[in-house]
Design a protein around this motif. Structure first.
Motif, PDB file in Angstrom:
ATOM      1  N   SER A 176     -10.618   2.872   9.382  1.00 21.39           N
ATOM      2  CA  SER A 176      -9.919   1.774   8.710  1.00 21.39           C
ATOM      3  C   SER A 176      -9.541   0.638   9.663  1.00 21.39           C
ATOM      4  O   SER A 176      -9.474  -0.519   9.250  1.00 21.39           O
ATOM      5  CB  SER A 176      -8.671   2.287   7.985  1.00 21.39           C
ATOM      6  N   TYR A 177      -9.327   0.948  10.926  1.00 27.36           N
ATOM      7  CA  TYR A 177      -8.912  -0.073  11.884  1.00 27.36           C
ATOM      8  C   TYR A 177      -9.983  -1.160  12.019  1.00 27.36           C
ATOM      9  O   TYR A 177      -9.727  -2.344  11.806  1.00 27.36           O
ATOM     10  CB  TYR A 177      -8.634   0.590  13.244  1.00 27.36           C
TER      11      TYR A 177
ATOM     12  N   ARG B  50      -1.506  -0.183  11.620  1.00 23.82           N
ATOM     13  CA  ARG B  50      -2.172   1.014  11.099  1.00 23.82           C
ATOM     14  C   ARG B  50      -1.112   1.898  10.481  1.00 23.82           C
ATOM     15  O   ARG B  50      -0.224   2.399  11.180  1.00 23.82           O
ATOM     16  CB  ARG B  50      -2.894   1.733  12.229  1.00 23.82           C
ATOM     17  N   GLY B  51      -1.204   2.066   9.184  1.00 17.34           N
ATOM     18  CA  GLY B  51      -0.231   2.886   8.474  1.00 17.34           C
ATOM     19  C   GLY B  51      -0.351   4.350   8.855  1.00 17.34           C
ATOM     20  O   GLY B  51      -1.410   4.814   9.297  1.00 17.34           O
TER      21      GLY B  51
ATOM     22  N   ALA C  38       0.828  -1.208   0.000  1.00 18.48           N
ATOM     23  CA  ALA C  38       0.000   0.000   0.000  1.00 18.48           C
ATOM     24  C   ALA C  38       0.863   1.260   0.000  1.00 18.48           C
ATOM     25  O   ALA C  38       0.588   2.209  -0.741  1.00 18.48           O
ATOM     26  CB  ALA C  38      -0.928  -0.003   1.207  1.00 18.48           C
ATOM     27  N   GLU C  39       1.915   1.252   0.792  1.00 14.11           N
ATOM     28  CA  GLU C  39       2.782   2.432   0.877  1.00 14.11           C
ATOM     29  C   GLU C  39       3.497   2.701  -0.443  1.00 14.11           C
ATOM     30  O   GLU C  39       3.737   3.858  -0.802  1.00 14.11           O
ATOM     31  CB  GLU C  39       3.774   2.277   2.022  1.00 14.11           C
ATOM     32  N   ARG C  40       3.825   1.636  -1.172  1.00 15.63           N
ATOM     33  CA  ARG C  40       4.467   1.821  -2.488  1.00 15.63           C
ATOM     34  C   ARG C  40       3.550   2.576  -3.450  1.00 15.63           C
ATOM     35  O   ARG C  40       4.015   3.212  -4.389  1.00 15.63           O
ATOM     36  CB  ARG C  40       4.865   0.473  -3.100  1.00 15.63           C
TER      37      ARG C  40
ATOM     38  N   VAL D   6      -7.693  -5.399   4.639  1.00 13.46           N
ATOM     39  CA  VAL D   6      -7.084  -4.084   4.427  1.00 13.46           C
ATOM     40  C   VAL D   6      -8.207  -3.083   4.212  1.00 13.46           C
ATOM     41  O   VAL D   6      -9.180  -3.367   3.509  1.00 13.46           O
ATOM     42  CB  VAL D   6      -6.137  -4.095   3.200  1.00 13.46           C
ATOM     43  N   ALA D   7      -8.068  -1.923   4.810  1.00 13.66           N
ATOM     44  CA  ALA D   7      -9.061  -0.863   4.653  1.00 13.66           C
ATOM     45  C   ALA D   7      -8.381   0.490   4.648  1.00 13.66           C
ATOM     46  O   ALA D   7      -7.353   0.674   5.303  1.00 13.66           O
ATOM     47  CB  ALA D   7     -10.087  -0.930   5.780  1.00 13.66           C
TER      48      ALA D   7
END
Length: 188
Positions: free
Chosen positions: A108-109, A100-101, A77-79, A166-167
């Protein structure tokens, strides 16, 4: 016959009372200690070995594997500059790991956990399950579930052992793409 009344000094009365109390306490303590340390006898008729076929063994993802999957999903996701939360639940739907990003939304959690729970419960990606709502709309009323894309099951020997949810991305398709990246990391 004359009865002489004997009186004891206060010190003698206190000493006698203390001796009696000590004797009573020692007796009670000994009885309690004996009962607490002696195992209860179980009649031989009450003990039986289970016969073959009366128990089952289940496979669960290790904590290390769950953390590896969650990190792989978050990295994917970060990419793509997406701010998401990743949850991994075990076969029973209990959360093992949640990451949690940075910048992930507050909703989202819980959404990630519910997607993971839904995926493992039905052993299917939540994107597939969302389509089932058309024919069975009451599915959405099952506690703890969320029928939105973004959850995938993890299987071993064709049985579900975990779910990854994933959210937080702008679409369920992206959420599910990242969840699949987490699952794929376990196959390496």
């Amino acid at each position: 016959m004359s009865h002489a009344k004997k009186t004891f000094s206060r010190r003698a009365r206190v000493a006698a009372g203390a001796t009696v109390l000590a004797a009573v306490a020692a007796t009670a303590f000994g009885a309690v200690s004996a009962n607490a340390s002696a195992p209860a006898a179980v009649p031989a008729s009450a003990v039986s070995a289970l016969s073959s076929g009366t128990t089952t063994t289940s496979t669960h993802l290790t904590v290390d594997a769950a953390a590896k999957a969650a990190q792989a999903a978050l990295d994917a996701a970060e990419r793509e500059n997406q701010k998401v939360t990743v949850a991994v639940v075990d076969r029973n739907g209990n959360t093992v790991v949640t990451l949690r990003g940075d910048g992930a939304g507050p909703q989202s959690y819980e959404s990630a956990e519910r997607k993971a729970y839904t995926a493992v419960s039905w052993n299917a990606p939540t994107s597939d399950l969302a389509g089932r709502l058309e024919s069975a709309p009451n599915l959405k009323d099952i506690p703890g579930t969320l029928f939105l894309a973004g959850g995938v099951p993890v299987t071993a020997r064709n049985a579900p052992v975990a779910g990854i949810g994933v959210a937080g991305a702008p679409s369920g398709d992206l959420d599910e793409k990242f969840a699949r990246a987490g699952a794929a990391a376990l196959g390496r």
